[in-house]
Design a protein around this motif. Structure first.
Motif, PDB file in Angstrom:
ATOM      1  N   GLU A 130      53.245  48.799  46.102  1.00 59.37           N
ATOM      2  CA  GLU A 130      52.294  47.815  45.582  1.00 59.37           C
ATOM      3  C   GLU A 130      52.647  47.376  44.176  1.00 59.37           C
ATOM      4  N   PHE A 188      44.498  41.916  47.262  1.00 57.99           N
ATOM      5  CA  PHE A 188      43.222  42.384  46.746  1.00 57.99           C
ATOM      6  C   PHE A 188      42.876  41.619  45.470  1.00 57.99           C
ATOM      7  N   ARG A 220      46.035  42.606  43.221  1.00 60.49           N
ATOM      8  CA  ARG A 220      46.883  43.699  43.704  1.00 60.49           C
ATOM      9  C   ARG A 220      47.480  43.299  45.043  1.00 60.49           C
ATOM     10  N   ASN A 222      40.637  42.739  42.395  1.00 59.88           N
ATOM     11  CA  ASN A 222      40.094  44.040  41.989  1.00 59.88           C
ATOM     12  C   ASN A 222      40.304  45.014  43.161  1.00 59.88           C
ATOM     13  N   GLU A 223      39.276  45.653  43.642  1.00 58.66           N
ATOM     14  CA  GLU A 223      39.456  46.587  44.764  1.00 58.66           C
ATOM     15  C   GLU A 223      38.980  46.008  46.088  1.00 58.66           C
ATOM     16  N   ASP A 224      38.698  44.705  46.115  1.00 53.90           N
ATOM     17  CA  ASP A 224      38.245  44.060  47.346  1.00 53.90           C
ATOM     18  C   ASP A 224      39.431  43.409  48.046  1.00 53.90           C
ATOM     19  N   ARG A 225      39.698  43.854  49.265  1.00 57.89           N
ATOM     20  CA  ARG A 225      40.767  43.233  50.042  1.00 57.89           C
ATOM     21  C   ARG A 225      40.282  41.889  50.564  1.00 57.89           C
TER      22      ARG A 225
END
Length: 840
Positions: free
Chosen positions: A565, A523, A553, A525-528
């Motif tokens: 994670e 990821f 991440r 940020n929060e975008d996979r």
């Protein structure tokens, strides 16, 4: 797949045409013979022979799929997968079915002819041999000179677990043997004359052995026995679909689109060249879907690397990328490590949202360790220029540093020497133990002697390599780490560095018992961005313009759904600190004066104290349904010889009753040393096989084995319990009672001690089990007879399902190496069993 006793597939391959002899069920032909499609793809003689020889095991769908494969290396992959999905016991080193098949093929030239049903019986069940027959095979010549009958007896086989007969008929001079089934037409005529009969009891009756009549009279189960013995093992039905989905071949009739492939060799990883590849897709043709007001592209990428005509590796990625109007090219970036020399790269790209495919191939010449110039011109595309920072990280692999791990299964205390091996130039290497610098060496050999203390415990050892005052390589290992740790660690990007256009995410993964990872998701940020299904766990990432602070991440998943994670911030300011909040978890049992669990208590009934200071309970839960990791530590020393069978039977009963799908159990046997018989699993058949194979021999190393078993839990989260069963005191351990007790305190594992026989009448031996169980929140049992063991296991199971979870954040300011005492009080009054304390 059509049901069959044995599939007889014989190829007659002439030129490029493939025809197939009709498949029989017994002696009956299928209504419509299966015919292979002329694919125009020549098949080697070796592949033709394999296809003929493996006929008794093959389904029609598998046959058709195989002949339609166009590439020889994919046919080789099919063969490997074909045997793998049929392995009767994947836990063993050999594939028993494949071994029998190869033996049959070698011997079939003089034992059986092609299309002989006896071949299928031999492959599936092995040599015939009953409980009382010397060779398991009886032969009789019938009245017609061309006819014959054989009866094979099996006492037990891989296919069926009882004594069965298999009857084979040869109805003609030049025809193969057939498996007989009720209702089969026969040509034989009894000596008394009369009409032909279909009753097997009259066939060659006077010439068969006396016991044959008794066997044949068991016609009620014969047909079912034949089905069980002659039905080939059915692999998971989805295996063919999975194999096809992981192929670089294009499905028939799909819509195609164009892509561009650019490749550069940017560095090396040990003796392999680091290849960075970019598949460029025009954004105007890429499929787009909107989710939560965000436009996304979604692609899967499957690749094959072929060397010398053989598949070197296959790999798979999934990309989920933001769609933007101003972006002309959508890049799919991936990294592979190649041995030097020529290879061919095949890629299949599936635009999932656009329902279209692309396939591209490229001949490569991976450079040797001395140079890293690509065989193609240096990429000059805008995407590769933006990836310069990410390529730099990959090229940094030219300087490698690896810590030599300690021997697996060994527990280390006292002074131990560790070595870091390097490739490339380093100014210095610094060693850190549990995040504290202990030594810096400025020239090889890069080694350090560390004092690990007198108590077996887990330590983190890290080695950091520097060149021109910059950190250029790092490696870390855990000393005395159990086999159950599941963690990911992002080694790149690194804190303290500034990234402008791109980064490379490099991830280290530790899995329980070194099991394969199901997938790793990356990821920004929060975008996979990408999903990786195989190592190397490396992914290039383009950074958004004008966004300085971000984070990478990495989330890893096991096949059972477990995940873990790690997060690494990019371009973070110096004042940004990561604070890790840890909670102390107490799995507590409350019992009344009769030892029965007290259920349905509320949070306000409990008070928790650490070193005498009351703590605030942040989480409270009655954990009847919380998954359990249970370990069986079984004494298999010579003194257990008389009791071992009863002990293993009761242990198996416990496993069957107690272990649910979400639970895990391991089995560790011990005599003079411990041995993991079954890693943590919920497969009861694994436990059954392990317990059935235990033998009693050797002396008793109780403390060493206890330390090993408790350390094996390292990395397991949630409720952990160890059931220790022994008939004697320690005899040969290197570790002492106090060292074993200290490990138990640190482990967070509930220990139930079960003592057998008169040796535990000794005060000292009983004291050990009582103390061990009490301080970990368990209970000790001392049995006069094995008849009591079933009730003990039942009580333990009840207790494990009747605990309360109390979690709090410690307010203690003690040093991390100091033991913290824990006490739990309950109102109404009752006895609380929980761990007596812990080390942070």
């Amino acid at each position: 797949m059509k049901s069959r006793f044995v599939a007889l597939l014989v190829l007659a391959l002439q030129a490029s045409a493939v025809t197939l002899v009709p498949t029989r069920i017994g002696a009956q032909e299928l209504p419509e013979p299966v015919e292979a499609v002329n694919t125009g793809a020549p098949m080697s003689r070796a592949h033709q022979k394999w296809l003929e020889d493996v006929a008794p095991l093959m389904s029609d769908e598998e046959f058709q799929f195989f002949v339609e494969i166009r590439e020889a290396y994919r046919r080789d992959s099919f063969i490997r997968e074909f045997w793998e999905v049929r392995d009767p016991d994947p836990l063993t080193r050999l594939n028993e079915l494949e071994v029998r098949w190869k033996e049959f093929v070698e011997r079939s030239g003089f034992r059986f002819g092609r299309g002989d049903d006896r071949a299928g019986a031999y492959i599936l069940n092995g040599e015939p041999g009953g409980w009382f027959l010397p060779d398991g095979r009886e032969v009789s010549r019938c009245y017609a000179k061309s006819d014959a009958l054989e009866i094979w007896f099996y006492g037990q086989s891989e296919q069926i677990y009882k004594r069965i007969p298999l009857i084979f008929l040869k109805r003609g001079l030049a025809v193969p043997y057939e498996i007989w089934q009720p209702g089969m037409s026969l040509r034989a005529v009894p000596r008394s004359g009369g009409l032909p009969t279909t009753d097997i009891r009259f066939l060659c009756a006077e010439e068969l052995m006396p016991y044959t009549m008794a066997v044949i009279n068991q016609m009620i189960s014969y047909e079912q026995d034949v089905i069980a013995a002659m039905t080939p093992p059915r692999p998971p039905p989805e295996w063919l679909a999975t194999f096809a989905a992981n192929s670089t071949s294009l499905p028939e009739g799909v819509e195609l689109f164009d892509v561009e492939l650019d490749v550069a060799f940017v560095g090396r990883n040990q003796n392999r060249a680091a290849m960075q590849a970019v598949v460029g897709i025009a954004s105007e043709v890429a499929g787009v879907q909107t989710f939560a007001e965000r436009k996304l592209h979604n692609f899967s990428l499957i690749g094959d690397l072929v060397r010398d005509g053989a598949l070197f590796e296959s790999f798979r990625y999934r990309f989920e990328l933001a769609a933007a109007d101003e972006v002309e090219i959508v890049p799919l970036v991936f990294t592979r490590y190649l041995r030097s020399g020529p290879a061919t790269l095949h890629l299949r790209i599936h635009d999932i949202f656009g329902a279209q495919y692309a396939r591209v191939s490229l001949d490569l010449d991976a450079p040797s360790a001395e140079g890293f110039e690509s065989v193609r011109p240096k990429p000059t595309s805008g995407i590769f220029r933006m990836l310069a920072e990410a390529s730099e990280a990959a090229a940094r692999g030219e300087r490698l540093l690896r810590l030599v791990p300690p021997q697996q299964g060994s527990i280390h205390v006292g002074y131990r020497r560790f070595e870091a091996r390097t490739v490339g130039d380093f100014d210095r290497v610094t060693f850190l133990l549990d995040d504290r610098p202990v030594l810096t060496k400025r020239r090889p050999p890069y080694s350090v002697e560390l004092n690990l203390g007198n108590v077996p415990s887990t330590h983190l050892l890290r080695a950091v390599g520097y060149f021109e005052d910059s950190e250029v390589a790092m490696d870390e290992i855990r000393v005395n780490q159990g086999g159950q740790r599941f963690r990911v660690h992002i080694t790149e990007p690194r804190s303290g560095r500034l990234y402008e256009d791109s980064v490379t995410a490099m991830v280290q993964v530790d899995t329980p018992d070194a099991r394969p990872l199901e997938r790793l998701e990356i990821f920004l940020n929060e975008d996979r961005l990408a999903t990786l299904y195989q190592p190397p766990w490396v992914q290039g990432i383009l950074l958004p313009e004008g966004e300085a602070l971000a984070y990478v991440r990495a989330v890893a998943y096991l096949p059972d759904g477990s995940s873990t994670e790690d997060v690494q911030f990019i371009n973070a300011p110096d004042y940004l600190e990561e604070v890790e909040v840890q909670y102390v978890e107490l799995h507590s049992l409350v019992v009344d004066g009769n030892g029965r669990p007290i259920l349905n208590l509320e949070q306000d009934a409990f008070r928790v104290f650490e070193d005498g200071q009351e703590q605030i309970v942040r989480r409270f839960e009655y954990i009847k349904d919380l998954p359990i990791h249970a370990g069986l530590l079984l004494d298999t020393s010579a003194s257990m010889k008389e009791d071992l069978l009863g002990v293993t039977q009761e242990a198996l009963t416990f496993a069957r009753d107690a272990i649910r799908p979400e639970d895990r159990m391991s089995v560790v046997s011990f005599a003079s040393q411990p041995k993991v018989e079954v890693p943590f699993s919920n497969d009861i058949s694994e436990v059954e096989r392990a317990l059935a194979g235990l033998e009693a021999r050797g002396s008793t190393a109780l403390y060493d084995s206890l330390v090993f078993a408790l350390t094996y839990f390292d990395g397991v989260k949630g409720q952990k319990a160890l059931l220790l069963l022994s008939d004697g005191k320690d005899e040969t351990s290197a570790f002492t009672e106090e060292q074993a007790m200290e490990v138990a305190r640190r482990s967070g594992v509930i220990v139930y001690g079960i003592g057998l026989k008169e040796v535990f009448d000794e005060k000292a031996a009983r004291k050990v089990l009582n103390r061990l169980s009490r301080e970990t929140g368990g209970k000790a049992y001392f049995l006069d007879s094995l008849d009591e063991l079933g009730a003990v296991y039942e009580e333990i199971q009840t207790e494990l399902r009747s605990r309360y979870l109390l979690a709090y954040q410690s307010t203690s300011d003690k040093d991390e190496n100091q033991f913290r005492n824990v006490r739990v009080e309950v109102n109404p009054r009752g006895e609380v069993r929980t761990m007596s304390g812990y080390y942070p």
